[in-house]
Scaffold this motif. Structure first.
Motif, mmCIF file in Angstrom:
data_model
loop_
_atom_site.group_PDB
_atom_site.id
_atom_site.type_symbol
_atom_site.label_atom_id
_atom_site.label_comp_id
_atom_site.label_asym_id
_atom_site.label_seq_id
_atom_site.Cartn_x
_atom_site.Cartn_y
_atom_site.Cartn_z
ATOM 1 N N VAL A 42 -6.239 8.104 -2.512
ATOM 2 C CA VAL A 42 -5.404 8.697 -3.614
ATOM 3 C C VAL A 42 -6.052 9.108 -4.782
ATOM 4 O O VAL A 42 -6.754 7.962 -5.214
ATOM 5 N N THR A 64 -0.025 17.830 -4.256
ATOM 6 C CA THR A 64 0.756 17.997 -5.169
ATOM 7 C C THR A 64 0.243 18.581 -6.381
ATOM 8 O O THR A 64 -0.324 17.733 -6.997
ATOM 9 N N PRO A 87 5.059 18.623 -2.671
ATOM 10 C CA PRO A 87 4.188 18.076 -2.042
ATOM 11 C C PRO A 87 3.825 19.269 -0.767
ATOM 12 O O PRO A 87 4.901 19.530 -0.352
ATOM 13 N N VAL A 110 -3.746 13.193 -1.617
ATOM 14 C CA VAL A 110 -3.374 11.945 -0.617
ATOM 15 C C VAL A 110 -3.997 12.381 0.555
ATOM 16 O O VAL A 110 -3.628 13.232 1.325
ATOM 17 N N ALA A 119 0.694 9.703 5.111
ATOM 18 C CA ALA A 119 1.154 9.710 3.825
ATOM 19 C C ALA A 119 2.492 10.256 3.332
ATOM 20 O O ALA A 119 2.794 11.319 3.904
ATOM 21 N N TYR A 120 3.268 9.907 2.358
ATOM 22 C CA TYR A 120 4.472 10.711 1.950
ATOM 23 C C TYR A 120 4.346 10.587 0.170
ATOM 24 O O TYR A 120 3.613 9.484 -0.149
ATOM 25 N N ALA A 121 4.850 11.610 -0.090
ATOM 26 C CA ALA A 121 4.952 11.623 -1.711
ATOM 27 C C ALA A 121 6.270 12.150 -2.188
ATOM 28 O O ALA A 121 6.652 13.254 -1.612
ATOM 29 N N GLN A 138 2.779 1.353 -1.518
ATOM 30 C CA GLN A 138 3.181 2.347 -2.338
ATOM 31 C C GLN A 138 2.316 2.260 -3.845
ATOM 32 O O GLN A 138 1.872 1.106 -4.204
ATOM 33 N N ALA A 186 5.286 9.983 -9.696
ATOM 34 C CA ALA A 186 5.155 10.064 -8.172
ATOM 35 C C ALA A 186 5.131 8.762 -7.430
ATOM 36 O O ALA A 186 4.442 7.833 -7.786
ATOM 37 N N VAL A 188 3.794 7.300 -3.891
ATOM 38 C CA VAL A 188 2.908 7.832 -2.961
ATOM 39 C C VAL A 188 3.121 6.637 -2.014
ATOM 40 O O VAL A 188 2.796 5.366 -2.281
#
Length: 195
Positions: A42, A64, A87, A110, A119-121, A138, A186, A188
């Motif tokens: 990250v 993002t 994102p 990420v 990964a998710y944001a 996270q 954010a 993450v």
């Protein structure tokens, strides 16, 4: 409670020399033993000129825009206009480049190893009345505004700790940190891929 202070991170040049990035967190595991790279990272990158992005074959990228208005991203010849706080996921090995039609931008990046992590944001608006928890797996990164973090589910006499812009809070399931304030955060999440 772990806080990663953005001001303490030295900028590093991109692999291709086209910009600089500041690594907030990364992980090297069994899957990275073959090539020496991380399994996930990250970072926050400054994009001050148009040009090519470094290739990361075998990785997936989640980008993002967190400062600036618009990034025009080209991925394998297809153009994608990326607006702030939206994102966008794309293959790390793809031929990618960007243009800056409205000026410099700063990106939250990420990068995860395909097949090992995903990964998710999410970009959320903070509240002074309802704290936002940051759980294990996270990172909570203050993008804009004023906020402080405290131990949420633990009895603690410690005062909330103020956060500066782009500071990151490492999540935990025991003594889960909670962030209160005004602005945008954010969140993450890095999830292991089952199988």
């Amino acid at each position: 409670m772990q806080i990663i202070r953005f001001a303490d991170i030295k900028p590093q040049p991109w692999r291709n020399g086209g910009g600089v990035t500041r690594e907030l967190a990364s992980h090297r595991g069994a899957a990275s033993a073959d090539d020496g790279a991380w399994d996930w990272r990250v970072s926050i990158a400054d994009v001050t000129k148009a040009g090519d992005y470094s290739a990361f074959p075998g990785m997936e990228r989640l980008l993002t825009v967190v400062e600036g208005e618009l990034l025009l991203l080209s991925v394998d010849g297809a153009e994608h206009p990326l607006e702030k706080y939206r994102p966008f996921r794309f293959p790390g090995g793809a031929a990618s480049s960007s243009a800056l039609p409205t000026g410099d931008v700063r990106n939250l990046n990420v990068i995860t190893r395909e097949g090992a992590f995903r990964a998710y944001a999410s970009i959320i608006e903070l509240s002074k009345k309802r704290a936002h928890p940051v759980f294990a797996g996270q990172l909570g990164i203050l993008l804009q505004g004023q906020a402080a973090v405290s131990h949420g589910n633990a009895v603690s006499e410690d005062a909330p700790v103020p956060l500066d812009r782009y500071d990151a809070v490492v999540g935990s399931d025991s003594q889960t940190p909670e962030i209160l304030g005004r602005g945008f955060l954010a969140v993450v999440s890095i999830d292991p891929v089952a199988g």
